[in-house]
Motif scaffolding. Structure first.
Motif, PDB file in Angstrom:
ATOM      1  N   LEU A 128      20.754  -0.473 -64.453  1.00  0.00           N
ATOM      2  CA  LEU A 128      21.927   0.024 -63.738  1.00  0.00           C
ATOM      3  C   LEU A 128      22.640  -1.115 -63.014  1.00  0.00           C
ATOM      4  O   LEU A 128      23.870  -1.229 -63.068  1.00  0.00           O
ATOM      5  CB  LEU A 128      21.506   1.107 -62.745  1.00  0.00           C
ATOM      6  N   LEU A 129      21.882  -1.979 -62.336  1.00  0.00           N
ATOM      7  CA  LEU A 129      22.490  -3.124 -61.659  1.00  0.00           C
ATOM      8  C   LEU A 129      23.213  -4.030 -62.644  1.00  0.00           C
ATOM      9  O   LEU A 129      24.287  -4.552 -62.366  1.00  0.00           O
ATOM     10  CB  LEU A 129      21.419  -3.934 -60.926  1.00  0.00           C
ATOM     11  N   ARG A 130      22.620  -4.233 -63.813  1.00  0.00           N
ATOM     12  CA  ARG A 130      23.180  -5.168 -64.780  1.00  0.00           C
ATOM     13  C   ARG A 130      24.405  -4.611 -65.489  1.00  0.00           C
ATOM     14  O   ARG A 130      25.317  -5.354 -65.836  1.00  0.00           O
ATOM     15  CB  ARG A 130      22.126  -5.516 -65.835  1.00  0.00           C
ATOM     16  N   ARG A 131      24.443  -3.307 -65.726  1.00  0.00           N
ATOM     17  CA  ARG A 131      25.403  -2.781 -66.689  1.00  0.00           C
ATOM     18  C   ARG A 131      26.394  -1.767 -66.151  1.00  0.00           C
ATOM     19  O   ARG A 131      27.346  -1.423 -66.846  1.00  0.00           O
ATOM     20  CB  ARG A 131      24.639  -2.152 -67.853  1.00  0.00           C
ATOM     21  N   CYS A 132      26.183  -1.269 -64.955  1.00  0.00           N
ATOM     22  CA  CYS A 132      27.115  -0.262 -64.456  1.00  0.00           C
ATOM     23  C   CYS A 132      28.505  -0.878 -64.283  1.00  0.00           C
ATOM     24  O   CYS A 132      28.644  -1.940 -63.673  1.00  0.00           O
ATOM     25  CB  CYS A 132      26.614   0.296 -63.132  1.00  0.00           C
ATOM     26  N   PRO A 133      29.549  -0.241 -64.807  1.00  0.00           N
ATOM     27  CA  PRO A 133      30.898  -0.818 -64.728  1.00  0.00           C
ATOM     28  C   PRO A 133      31.448  -0.910 -63.309  1.00  0.00           C
ATOM     29  O   PRO A 133      32.312  -1.739 -63.040  1.00  0.00           O
ATOM     30  CB  PRO A 133      31.745   0.149 -65.572  1.00  0.00           C
ATOM     31  N   CYS A 134      30.973  -0.059 -62.401  1.00  0.00           N
ATOM     32  CA  CYS A 134      31.482  -0.079 -61.033  1.00  0.00           C
ATOM     33  C   CYS A 134      30.408  -0.627 -60.090  1.00  0.00           C
ATOM     34  O   CYS A 134      29.248  -0.782 -60.474  1.00  0.00           O
ATOM     35  CB  CYS A 134      31.912   1.326 -60.605  1.00  0.00           C
ATOM     36  N   PRO A 135      30.757  -0.936 -58.840  1.00  0.00           N
ATOM     37  CA  PRO A 135      29.759  -1.428 -57.888  1.00  0.00           C
ATOM     38  C   PRO A 135      28.601  -0.445 -57.708  1.00  0.00           C
ATOM     39  O   PRO A 135      28.782   0.769 -57.758  1.00  0.00           O
ATOM     40  CB  PRO A 135      30.560  -1.579 -56.590  1.00  0.00           C
ATOM     41  N   VAL A 136      27.407  -1.009 -57.492  1.00  0.00           N
ATOM     42  CA  VAL A 136      26.199  -0.207 -57.274  1.00  0.00           C
ATOM     43  C   VAL A 136      25.618  -0.559 -55.910  1.00  0.00           C
ATOM     44  O   VAL A 136      25.334  -1.725 -55.632  1.00  0.00           O
ATOM     45  CB  VAL A 136      25.145  -0.463 -58.369  1.00  0.00           C
ATOM     46  N   TRP A 137      25.458   0.461 -55.071  1.00  0.00           N
ATOM     47  CA  TRP A 137      24.835   0.298 -53.755  1.00  0.00           C
ATOM     48  C   TRP A 137      23.380   0.722 -53.914  1.00  0.00           C
ATOM     49  O   TRP A 137      23.058   1.899 -53.888  1.00  0.00           O
ATOM     50  CB  TRP A 137      25.554   1.178 -52.738  1.00  0.00           C
ATOM     51  N   MET A 138      22.479  -0.258 -54.108  1.00  0.00           N
ATOM     52  CA  MET A 138      21.067   0.024 -54.337  1.00  0.00           C
ATOM     53  C   MET A 138      20.320  -0.059 -53.010  1.00  0.00           C
ATOM     54  O   MET A 138      20.314  -1.097 -52.353  1.00  0.00           O
ATOM     55  CB  MET A 138      20.484  -0.972 -55.336  1.00  0.00           C
ATOM     56  N   MET A 139      19.679   1.049 -52.631  1.00  0.00           N
ATOM     57  CA  MET A 139      19.027   1.127 -51.332  1.00  0.00           C
ATOM     58  C   MET A 139      17.519   0.987 -51.470  1.00  0.00           C
ATOM     59  O   MET A 139      16.918   1.492 -52.418  1.00  0.00           O
ATOM     60  CB  MET A 139      19.364   2.453 -50.648  1.00  0.00           C
ATOM     61  N   GLN A 140      16.919   0.307 -50.504  1.00  0.00           N
ATOM     62  CA  GLN A 140      15.469   0.196 -50.483  1.00  0.00           C
ATOM     63  C   GLN A 140      14.842   1.558 -50.211  1.00  0.00           C
ATOM     64  O   GLN A 140      15.435   2.414 -49.557  1.00  0.00           O
ATOM     65  CB  GLN A 140      15.019  -0.798 -49.405  1.00  0.00           C
ATOM     66  N   ASP A 141      13.638   1.732 -50.707  1.00  0.00           N
ATOM     67  CA  ASP A 141      12.928   3.003 -50.583  1.00  0.00           C
ATOM     68  C   ASP A 141      12.236   3.080 -49.227  1.00  0.00           C
ATOM     69  O   ASP A 141      11.057   2.786 -49.088  1.00  0.00           O
ATOM     70  CB  ASP A 141      11.897   3.135 -51.706  1.00  0.00           C
ATOM     71  N   LYS A 142      13.017   3.449 -48.210  1.00  0.00           N
ATOM     72  CA  LYS A 142      12.447   3.595 -46.878  1.00  0.00           C
ATOM     73  C   LYS A 142      13.355   4.494 -46.064  1.00  0.00           C
ATOM     74  O   LYS A 142      14.530   4.667 -46.369  1.00  0.00           O
ATOM     75  CB  LYS A 142      12.292   2.237 -46.190  1.00  0.00           C
TER      76      LYS A 142
END
Length: 315
Positions: A125-139
């Motif tokens: 998802l980080l590599r290929r998603c066409p739009c920005p990705v807000w990836m959150m830590q699991d906490k």
């Protein structure tokens, strides 16, 4: 920077957190955006012999409604969707077909021994998603009493039009979010002299003084570039600039920890084909060593490989 108008909250295998939902609601409220909560489960979930399909569907409906309810209570326009399929395939398909401009996602758990190692779904998802990705830590950490801290990592090692455009895009996003979140903004570039260890070798045979002069020139060039970017983006004294020599992922992690950073904003290469499966992208390495979220942004016009014929990494 164009504000986020259509935000997709991707929930995979019923995995979510209060922090993820609170962040999505805050972003939607600040940008007057619409929220779509999509719950994606893999086909194997329907093969549980202890739970009928109807019972599972009922549980799924109730779970998704409970997740979306706080956003609806806040007056945000909310849509909910349920999809059975492979997570990163389905998220990318939704972004491509419906034009979402931000994906918010909680990183999937990856095991007790390396819980912050991104899974195959999240890496793709980080590599290929066409739009920005807000990836959150699991906490589900408590909100800090101090003002939020945003760190944007630039690459000023080259001055190609594409790299300048990406740096400006990153700065614009960082400035926009810092104003919304009332956050302190820090701008970082990690530099080094490529091939320094070979410059004094038998083939090039530079003196130590010559190498030191190259180091000074490289540092000065990068300092001028980062100052120019900050000035031309109209940020000025609103941001604190950091120019650090070293390895990018390590120095970003180190500064993020010392600043108690809440969000790191950085570009991602958006690799395709065989290169898309090569681990080592700076954004991916950074995420594995920090306790904050990452907003990964691609260059304008960056294409990714179609996912329809690929095999999901977590299948």
């Amino acid at each position: 920077m164009q504000e986020f108008r259509e935000i997709l909250v991707a929930i995979t295998n019923a995995h979510t957190s209060k922090a993820e939902l609170a962040q999505a609601i805050t972003l939607a409220a600040d940008n007057q955006a619409e929220l779509t909560f999509v719950s994606i489960v893999q086909p194997a979930w329907f093969e549980n012999p202890l739970l009928s399909r109807d019972d599972f569907q009922s549980f799924w409906d109730e779970h998704l409604l409970a997740i979306a309810q706080p956003a609806m209570d806040a007056g945000i326009t909310v849509t909910t969707r349920q999809i059975c399929g492979h997570p990163f395939h389905e998220v990318i398909r939704l972004v491509e077909t419906e034009g979402y401009d931000l994906v918010v996602k909680l990183a999937e758990p990856s095991g007790v021994f390396n819980r912050r190692q991104l899974t195959g779904n999240d890496l793709n998802l980080l590599r290929r998603c066409p739009c920005p990705v807000w990836m959150m830590q699991d906490k589900d950490a408590e909100q800090p009493a101090q003002a939020p801290v945003i760190l944007v990592a630039l690459d000023t090692s080259t001055d190609t039009p594409e790299q300048i455009a990406l740096n400006r895009k990153l700065l614009a996003s960082a400035d926009h979010l810092a104003l919304q979140e009332k956050a302190s903004l820090h701008v970082l570039h990690v530099w080094d002299l490529y091939g320094e260890d070979r410059l004094q070798g038998p083939f090039i045979n530079m003196s130590r003084e010559q190498v030191n002069e190259l180091l000074k020139e490289t540092e000065s060039t990068n300092r001028d570039r980062i100052n120019t970017l900050v000035t031309t983006n109209g940020i000025g004294d609103a941001a604190q600039c950091h120019l650090v020599r070293g390895r990018a992922s390590h120095e970003i992690q180190k500064l993020a920890a010392s600043l108690k950073t809440d969000l790191i904003i950085m570009g991602t290469a958006g690799r395709t084909g065989l290169a898309a499966f090569v681990v080592g992208n700076t954004a991916e390495n950074v995420f594995a060593g920090v306790d904050c979220s990452i907003l990964a942004i691609k260059p304008d016009g960056k294409k990714h490989q179609a996912v329809s014929n690929e095999t999901d990494a977590n299948k």
